[in-house]
Design an enzyme around this catalytic site. Structure first.
Site, PDB file in Angstrom:
ATOM      1  N   LYS A   9       0.693  -1.249   0.000  1.00  0.00           N
ATOM      2  CA  LYS A   9       0.012   0.069   0.140  1.00  0.00           C
ATOM      3  C   LYS A   9       0.743   1.264  -0.019  1.00  0.00           C
ATOM      4  CE  LYS A   9      -3.861  -1.768   2.766  1.00  0.00           C
ATOM      5  NZ  LYS A   9      -4.846  -1.720   1.636  1.00  0.00           N
ATOM      6  N   ARG A  23     -10.162 -11.430   1.839  1.00  0.00           N
ATOM      7  CA  ARG A  23     -11.087 -12.558   1.182  1.00  0.00           C
ATOM      8  C   ARG A  23     -10.272 -13.813   1.259  1.00  0.00           C
ATOM      9  NH1 ARG A  23     -11.378  -9.338  -4.454  1.00  0.00           N
ATOM     10  NH2 ARG A  23     -11.402  -7.920  -2.572  1.00  0.00           N
TER      11      ARG A  23
HETATM   12  N1  BES Z   1      -8.001  -3.595   4.188  1.00  0.00           N
HETATM   13  C1  BES Z   1      -8.130  -3.271   2.793  1.00  0.00           C
HETATM   14  C2  BES Z   1      -9.751  -2.481   2.584  1.00  0.00           C
HETATM   15  C3  BES Z   1      -9.610  -1.246   3.333  1.00  0.00           C
HETATM   16  C4  BES Z   1      -9.547  -0.171   2.681  1.00  0.00           C
HETATM   17  C5  BES Z   1     -10.097  -1.200   4.361  1.00  0.00           C
HETATM   18  C6  BES Z   1      -9.642   1.037   3.229  1.00  0.00           C
HETATM   19  C7  BES Z   1     -10.663   0.083   5.178  1.00  0.00           C
HETATM   20  C8  BES Z   1     -10.193   1.046   4.595  1.00  0.00           C
HETATM   21  C9  BES Z   1      -8.353  -4.480   1.898  1.00  0.00           C
HETATM   22  O1  BES Z   1      -7.487  -5.421   2.421  1.00  0.00           O
HETATM   23  C10 BES Z   1      -7.732  -4.075   0.708  1.00  0.00           C
HETATM   24  O2  BES Z   1      -6.721  -3.746   0.754  1.00  0.00           O
HETATM   25  N2  BES Z   1      -8.476  -4.142  -0.312  1.00  0.00           N
HETATM   26  C11 BES Z   1      -8.184  -3.404  -1.637  1.00  0.00           C
HETATM   27  C12 BES Z   1      -8.804  -4.698  -2.600  1.00  0.00           C
HETATM   28  C13 BES Z   1      -8.104  -4.393  -4.130  1.00  0.00           C
HETATM   29  C14 BES Z   1      -6.827  -4.867  -3.883  1.00  0.00           C
HETATM   30  C15 BES Z   1      -8.924  -5.304  -4.932  1.00  0.00           C
HETATM   31  C16 BES Z   1      -8.781  -2.287  -1.864  1.00  0.00           C
HETATM   32  O3  BES Z   1      -9.705  -2.016  -1.573  1.00  0.00           O
HETATM   33  O4  BES Z   1      -8.070  -1.468  -2.449  1.00  0.00           O
HETATM   34 MN    MN Z   2      -5.482  -5.427   1.912  1.00  0.00          MN
END
Ligand code: BES
Ligand code: MN
Ligand code: ZN
Length: 488
Positions: free
Chosen positions: A264, A338
């Protein structure tokens, strides 16, 4: 902070609710008279007109039965729903928490109103300040007790029992979400679960060796880059009839989500301390059920991992074999929630016969774009479950909003190399995440998924009782849902 209900009370501060454009309440007449009309004068002399959350503060003469009186605007009587009452309780507590006074008594007009205000005060009294070492005495709360003055004391006490239980659950969930990831990691989270045994919860924790035997390689894959051992936490609250099938709650417990190799961006990454918000909600719900000794069997399962980049971390392109036997091509290691949930969902159905199964997860950033911070995303094929959860959410003010599922979304998960991939592309990110989970739910199982990424912590305007970074979303919704639909 101690909350009590009584027919009368002595306190440093006495508060009265005033209707919008209404008169000084009858209950305040005696005090007004003995204080030479100071209360009515305060109402006339200022711009106070009873608008919601307006306050007038009155210093009483020496020798009076209290030191101060607070008149709080309670808005129009026909608009005074549970949310307004929680807000009044919260604001009264917060306004005087560090005032130097120790006791506050609030006149309530009914047992139910008293209980709702009490919940607001309880939630507003939450603090997460153990990491501050330089707090001055005057930054710490002075209020030690809040008493609600009400004619029907047993009625108010009874109404408060379930609300108080939900409040305990909320506070626990907040603590878990607020805790920094160096102190809350899978094994230490599991320790927190074990503490629930003092309330009669049966707790079991499985480590990596056992998870490997169960074939939970998808969940294990996520934790593979971390030096912290992944854990599956199992909490059983068996307050119902023996042999009765359980309701199952499942929580995403990513104690920290760096994104893994699909790292990230830096700014804001610290928020990912809260990526175990689903697991916190489940844990808080079990705590609430135990607190009120709910007559129902509920099993909470939390998949606890840490998602880190490392020489041994999973890579984009890796193919994982899940416990269900289905294979997953990992195209993005940041879509890790997931990968954890699919194995925990499978575990739930292999080991138990769920009456209903609800998972909660801070699963997608996309749900924050869709719904913001005031509704969780709800995904289910069961209209019954959708109605039950929506209604419970309305009652407790933890609202959910249903989004669709469908085969067109499911096909976005096709992979060139395996049974599926773990991302669906840019479109409908929250829905494709839900579709992914659905592939691990057996035919006929009553299942719902709640994406709580937008509500586990709330940016911007929030409720008066939502006093810390973490909201503690979940326990009040789920406890109410269970009480109204699965308990007899
Ligand atoms: N934990 C994150 C989602 C999230 C984002 C929670 C902001 C709270 C605030 C999750 O694991 C994630 O990173 N999801 C990705 C999925 C994508 C790579 C398909 C996302 O939402 O960007
Ligand atoms: Mn994630
Ligand atoms: Zn995540």
């Amino acid at each position: 902070m101690k909350i009590t209900f009584a027919e009368s009370a002595k306190a440093d501060i006495i508060a009265f609710l005033v209707d919008e454009d209404g008169d000084l309440p009858k209950a305040a007449a005696g005090l007004d008279e003995s204080a030479g009309g100071l209360l009515s004068e305060a109402m006339q002399g200022s711009r106070f007109n009873g608008k919601k959350d307006q306050q007038a503060f009155i210093v009483l003469p020496k020798g009076s039965e209290a030191r101060r009186v607070v008149l709080i605007g309670a808005g129009k009587a026909d608009k005074r729903d549970a949310r307004v009452l929680e807000g009044l309780g919260a604001n009264l507590f917060k306004s005087h928490a560090t005032s130097g006074f120790k006791s506050l008594a609030i006149h309530a007009t009914s047992a139910d109103d008293a209980a709702r205000m009490a919940l607001g005060a309880k939630l507003a009294s939450y603090r997460f300040d153990t990491y501050f070492t330089k707090l001055k005495d005057d930054q710490k709360p002075s209020l030690e007790s809040v008493t609600f003055i009400v004619a029907d004391v047993p009625g108010a006490e009874a109404a408060f029992v379930p609300l108080n239980a939900g409040g305990e659950g909320t506070k626990l969930a907040r603590d878990l979400v607020n805790m920094p990831p160096n102190d809350l990691y899978p094994a230490s989270f599991a320790e927190k679960l074990r503490e629930l045994s003092q309330y009669g919860v049966q707790v079991e924790v499985l480590g990596e060796e056992q998870l490997a035997k169960l074939g939970m390689n998808s969940m294990l894959g996520v934790g593979q880059g971390s030096v912290k051992e992944s854990q599956l936490g199992i909490m059983k609250w068996m307050g119902g009839a023996e042999g009765e099938d359980p309701v199952i709650l499942i929580g995403k417990g990513v104690c920290f989500d760096t994104g893994g190799i699909s790292l990230k961006p830096g700014p804001g990454m610290e928020d990912m301390r809260g990526d175990m918000g689903g697991a916190a909600a489940v844990t808080g719900t079990i705590r609430a059920l135990a607190e009120r000794k709910a007559k129902v069997n509920v099993i909470g399962l939390v998949g606890l991992v840490e998602n880190m980049p490392d020489g041994d971390a999973i890579r984009p392109g890796d193919i994982l074999k899940s416990a269900s036997g289905q294979t997953i091509e990992v195209q993005n290691t940041d879509a890790e929630g997931r990968l954890v949930l699919c194995d925990v969902l499978w575990y739930a159905q292999e080991h138990f016969k769920p009456k209903a199964m609800v998972d909660l997860a801070t699963l997608t950033g996309a749900i924050v774009i869709s719904l913001g911070h005031h509704h969780a995303g709800l995904f289910t094929e069961s209209d019954d479950l959708a109605n039950e959860l929506s209604k419970a959410g309305q009652t407790e003010g933890e609202r959910v909003w249903r989004l669709p599922l469908g085969p067109e979304y499911d096909s976005l998960l096709k992979s060139k190399f395996a049974d599926m991939r773990n991302i669906g592309g840019r479109a409908a990110g929250s829905i494709t995440a839900a579709q992914f989970l659905k592939r691990f739910v057996k035919e006929g199982v009553k299942w719902a998924h709640l994406d709580i990424a937008g509500v586990a912590w709330v940016e911007g305007e929030k409720a008066a009782f939502d006093v810390s970074w973490a909201s503690g979303f979940g326990p009040r919704l789920l406890d109410r849902w269970i009480a109204d639909n699965y308990e007899n």
